[in-house]
Design an enzyme around this catalytic site. Structure first.
Site, short mmCIF file in Angstrom:
data_model
loop_
_atom_site.label_atom_id
_atom_site.label_comp_id
_atom_site.label_asym_id
_atom_site.label_seq_id
_atom_site.Cartn_x
_atom_site.Cartn_y
_atom_site.Cartn_z
N ALA A 53 5.89 23.42 18.54
CA ALA A 53 6.38 23.44 17.17
C ALA A 53 7.88 23.20 17.08
O ALA A 53 8.40 22.90 16.00
CB ALA A 53 6.03 24.78 16.52
N GLY A 100 9.61 20.79 18.59
CA GLY A 100 9.99 19.40 18.60
C GLY A 100 9.78 18.74 19.95
O GLY A 100 9.01 19.23 20.79
N GLY A 131 -0.40 16.28 21.82
CA GLY A 131 0.49 15.70 22.80
C GLY A 131 0.08 14.30 23.21
O GLY A 131 0.93 13.43 23.46
N ASP A 132 -1.23 14.06 23.25
CA ASP A 132 -1.73 12.73 23.59
C ASP A 132 -1.42 11.74 22.47
O ASP A 132 -1.06 10.59 22.74
CB ASP A 132 -3.24 12.79 23.84
#
Length: 315
Positions: free
Chosen positions: A223, A225, A251-252
């Site tokens: 969260a 960044g 994330g992917d």
């Protein structure tokens, strides 16, 4: 074209539940079934953006056949490697407050012949690739140096390679100098062997990964960044997110956004942040389309907030 390599793919089932209570019967408010694995998710995000992608992955049994079918339905070219073992099935429980509980199966063990076929398949499909994204854990049978071998072979063929893995597989691959590595905060802390409590700590850790071989580091801080550190500079990116529905595959999606935008510099970081922020607003591991992105909510700066404490520090 972006080629993805997922050595340990999965069939992912995500259930949305009000709250997780041990020992109780819980009725799901919603459910999804998706092809899984970090590289698979990168391909799904690239395809959702309207770009060409080829997914290389070992597949076996009924779950493997279903993974291939689901990927084909999403317009993804599949380069399957047939294996004797059955593709693993994973379970994710997404609570209403955003907490996610995952149960990941180990997956099949690859024989020596299957390992060689996997490498040959990567090589045969890499000629037209702008990027090769190698992502996720290694299945049983593959040595920790396997990703390092892929990086070396990719560079020998003139390809750029992005790596998203952790532990010994990451450390071994750094010596082969991957073009970009994408750890999250926990993986970054594990790689340098010390806790991360501030953005400045994460920056120092990313610089250390560069000193040991990574040409660039795209670090996801959840969260808080993302950081991009390369030989041309360092940048910090963040985005406003009103509500988190599921962080599976976020994330992917970020890595896909980064590669779609060229894989270098602050513009690529902004694309990574926008894709990650859009992904957490979607159910399960749904990948964002261009219509889901909110570039106006993204901020990228070279003025990195070194003293900012991480929302979820890693010890």
């Amino acid at each position: 074209m972006i080629l993805t390599v997922t050595p340990n793919p999965s069939l992912d089932r995500t259930y949305e539940v009000p709250a997780l209570e041990r020992g109780e019967v819980i009725r799901a408010a919603g459910e999804r079934m998706d092809p899984g694995g970090k590289g698979v998710n990168v391909s799904r995000a690239v395809a959702a953006a309207g770009r060409r992608t080829v997914a290389v992955l070992p597949l076996g049994g009924a779950p493997g056949a279903l993974v291939a079918e689901l990927l084909d339905a999403q317009g993804i070219e599949v380069a399957p490697v047939s294996v004797a073992g059955s593709t693993r099935s994973n379970i994710a429980l997404a609570e209403a407050d955003g907490v996610l509980t995952k149960i990941n199966a180990p997956g099949p063990e690859l024989s020596q012949a299957e390992q060689e076929l996997l490498l040959d398949t990567v090589r045969s499909h890499s000629r037209d690739a702008d990027w090769i994204a190698c992502c996720g854990s290694l299945p049983r049978g593959l040595a920790p140096s396997w990703y390092a071998d892929v990086v070396t072979r990719a560079h020998a063929g003139g390809a750029r390679i992005a790596l998203d893995t952790s532990g010994r597989a990451l450390l071994e691959a750094l010596r082969a100098r991957p073009d970009v590595v994408k750890p999250n905060a926990e993986e970054l802390a594990e790689a340098v062997g010390r806790p991360l409590t501030t953005v400045g700590d994460a920056l120092k850790a990313a610089e250390e990964l560069r000193s040991t071989g990574a040409r660039a580091v795209l670090a996801s801080l959840g969260a808080d960044g993302q950081l991009l550190v390369s030989d041309t500079g360092a940048w910090f990116g963040s985005a406003r997110v009103s509500a988190v529905r599921s962080n599976v595959g976020a994330g992917d999606a970020s890595l896909a956004g980064f590669l779609i935008a060229g894989g270098t510099g602050p513009e690529a970081l902004a694309s990574a942040v926008a894709h990650g922020a859009a992904a957490v607003r979607l159910p399960g591991s749904v990948m964002p389309t261009p219509a889901d992105l909110d570039p106006a909510a993204v901020t990228v700066t070279a003025d990195i907030p070194l003293d900012r404490e991480l929302t979820e520090p890693v010890s």
